[in-house]
Write a protein that holds these residues in place. Structure first.
Motif, mmCIF file in Angstrom:
data_model
loop_
_atom_site.group_PDB
_atom_site.id
_atom_site.type_symbol
_atom_site.label_atom_id
_atom_site.label_comp_id
_atom_site.label_asym_id
_atom_site.label_seq_id
_atom_site.Cartn_x
_atom_site.Cartn_y
_atom_site.Cartn_z
ATOM 1 N N PRO A 1 -59.435 -45.896 -13.399
ATOM 2 C CA PRO A 1 -60.691 -46.646 -13.356
ATOM 3 C C PRO A 1 -60.577 -48.045 -12.750
ATOM 4 C CG PRO A 1 -60.399 -45.639 -15.501
ATOM 5 C CD PRO A 1 -59.118 -45.430 -14.739
ATOM 6 N N ALA B 1 -64.175 -40.672 -10.244
ATOM 7 C CA ALA B 1 -64.503 -40.288 -11.615
ATOM 8 C C ALA B 1 -64.843 -38.808 -11.720
ATOM 9 C CB ALA B 1 -65.666 -41.128 -12.128
ATOM 10 N N ALA C 1 -62.107 -36.498 -12.936
ATOM 11 C CA ALA C 1 -61.894 -36.504 -14.385
ATOM 12 C C ALA C 1 -62.991 -35.699 -15.071
ATOM 13 C CB ALA C 1 -61.862 -37.930 -14.905
ATOM 14 N N TRP C 2 -64.230 -35.889 -14.650
ATOM 15 C CA TRP C 2 -65.343 -35.168 -15.251
ATOM 16 C C TRP C 2 -65.177 -33.654 -15.111
ATOM 17 C CZ3 TRP C 2 -68.736 -34.676 -18.722
ATOM 18 C CH2 TRP C 2 -69.777 -33.763 -18.607
ATOM 19 N N LEU D 1 -58.740 -38.457 -23.100
ATOM 20 C CA LEU D 1 -58.709 -39.833 -22.593
ATOM 21 C C LEU D 1 -57.288 -40.394 -22.558
ATOM 22 C CD1 LEU D 1 -61.850 -41.549 -24.167
ATOM 23 C CD2 LEU D 1 -61.526 -40.767 -21.820
ATOM 24 N N ILE E 1 -57.232 -39.005 -16.727
ATOM 25 C CA ILE E 1 -57.638 -40.373 -16.374
ATOM 26 C C ILE E 1 -56.415 -41.255 -16.574
ATOM 27 C CG2 ILE E 1 -59.108 -42.354 -16.886
ATOM 28 C CD1 ILE E 1 -61.173 -40.464 -18.050
ATOM 29 N N PHE F 1 -70.101 -39.359 -20.483
ATOM 30 C CA PHE F 1 -68.850 -39.543 -19.730
ATOM 31 C C PHE F 1 -68.995 -40.720 -18.766
ATOM 32 C CE2 PHE F 1 -66.754 -39.006 -15.652
ATOM 33 C CZ PHE F 1 -65.429 -39.144 -16.048
ATOM 34 N N GLU F 2 -70.110 -40.778 -18.042
ATOM 35 C CA GLU F 2 -70.318 -41.868 -17.085
ATOM 36 C C GLU F 2 -70.350 -43.222 -17.790
ATOM 37 O OE1 GLU F 2 -73.858 -40.480 -15.127
ATOM 38 O OE2 GLU F 2 -72.708 -39.254 -13.709
ATOM 39 N N TRP G 1 -66.721 -43.974 -18.540
ATOM 40 C CA TRP G 1 -66.024 -44.309 -17.298
ATOM 41 C C TRP G 1 -66.377 -45.727 -16.848
ATOM 42 C CZ3 TRP G 1 -62.150 -42.503 -14.377
ATOM 43 C CH2 TRP G 1 -61.969 -43.110 -13.131
ATOM 44 N N ASN G 2 -67.684 -46.030 -16.797
ATOM 45 C CA ASN G 2 -68.122 -47.352 -16.347
ATOM 46 C C ASN G 2 -67.619 -48.457 -17.272
ATOM 47 O OD1 ASN G 2 -69.437 -46.284 -14.103
ATOM 48 N ND2 ASN G 2 -71.352 -46.022 -15.216
ATOM 49 N N SER H 1 -64.876 -48.262 -19.033
ATOM 50 C CA SER H 1 -63.426 -48.384 -18.799
ATOM 51 C C SER H 1 -63.151 -49.205 -17.544
ATOM 52 C CB SER H 1 -62.746 -47.014 -18.721
ATOM 53 O OG SER H 1 -63.082 -46.328 -17.537
ATOM 54 N N VAL H 2 -63.953 -49.018 -16.508
ATOM 55 C CA VAL H 2 -63.798 -49.821 -15.292
ATOM 56 C C VAL H 2 -63.925 -51.300 -15.646
ATOM 57 C CG1 VAL H 2 -64.879 -50.429 -13.086
ATOM 58 C CG2 VAL H 2 -64.574 -48.018 -13.699
#
Length: 155
Positions: free
Chosen positions: A16, A23, A26-27, A41, A47, A78-79, A82-83, A85-86
């Motif tokens: 990330p 991404a 990973a999804w 995770l 990831i 999930f998004e 992910w966002n 985590s970024v």
């Protein structure tokens, strides 16, 4: 050697913190799996870069139980993870400190941030009150690692 580095990094999932991370890769693995989201995770082949602290905190912030199978996680959730985590990984990379707690939540409990002190919502807070709801933070073992969560906030 450079060849060993390439061989090792080729086995990693998207990271990330990297601008070109995909991404979707990973999804694709997560939404097809019966494994827990908490376990996946931590799987660096799914990831890269998420360790135990970030796993606990990301799932708490997403209000998602670590025990839910990946195939039951909505793409929007999930998004969100992910966002988040970024943002959190990049923030942590700036000064080498893991920062996951909103200062307003600490202030609600009379806690102030002091320089290098790090706080968490659930990580290593077993038996303490959740900063959000007051429920007791729990821990257990998941895939050989301790997992932390709030049973009220993370249903």
């Amino acid at each position: 050697s450079p060849d060993q580095v390439r061989a090792t990094t080729s086995r990693l999932g998207p990271d990330p913190i990297k601008e070109d991370a995909q991404a979707e890769k990973a999804w694709e693995r997560i939404h097809k799996s019966s494994r827990t989201i908490g376990g996946m995770l931590m799987d660096q082949s799914i990831i890269a870069g998420i360790g135990n602290v970030y796993r606990a905190e990301l799932l708490f912030r997403a209000q998602l139980s670590p025990f839910i199978p990946g195939k039951q996680v909505a793409k929007e959730k999930f998004e969100e993870i992910w966002n988040d985590s970024v943002n959190l990984l990049r923030l942590g990379s700036l000064d080498g400190k893991i920062k996951t707690v909103d200062e307003k939540h600490l202030a609600m409990h009379g806690v102030e941030l002091h320089g290098c002190t790090q706080y968490s919502y659930v990580y290593k807070r077993t038996g303490n009150d959740c900063l959000i709801c007051g429920e007791t933070v729990k821990s257990d073992t998941l895939d050989g690692r301790t997992v932390y969560w709030c049973p009220q906030c993370q249903k």
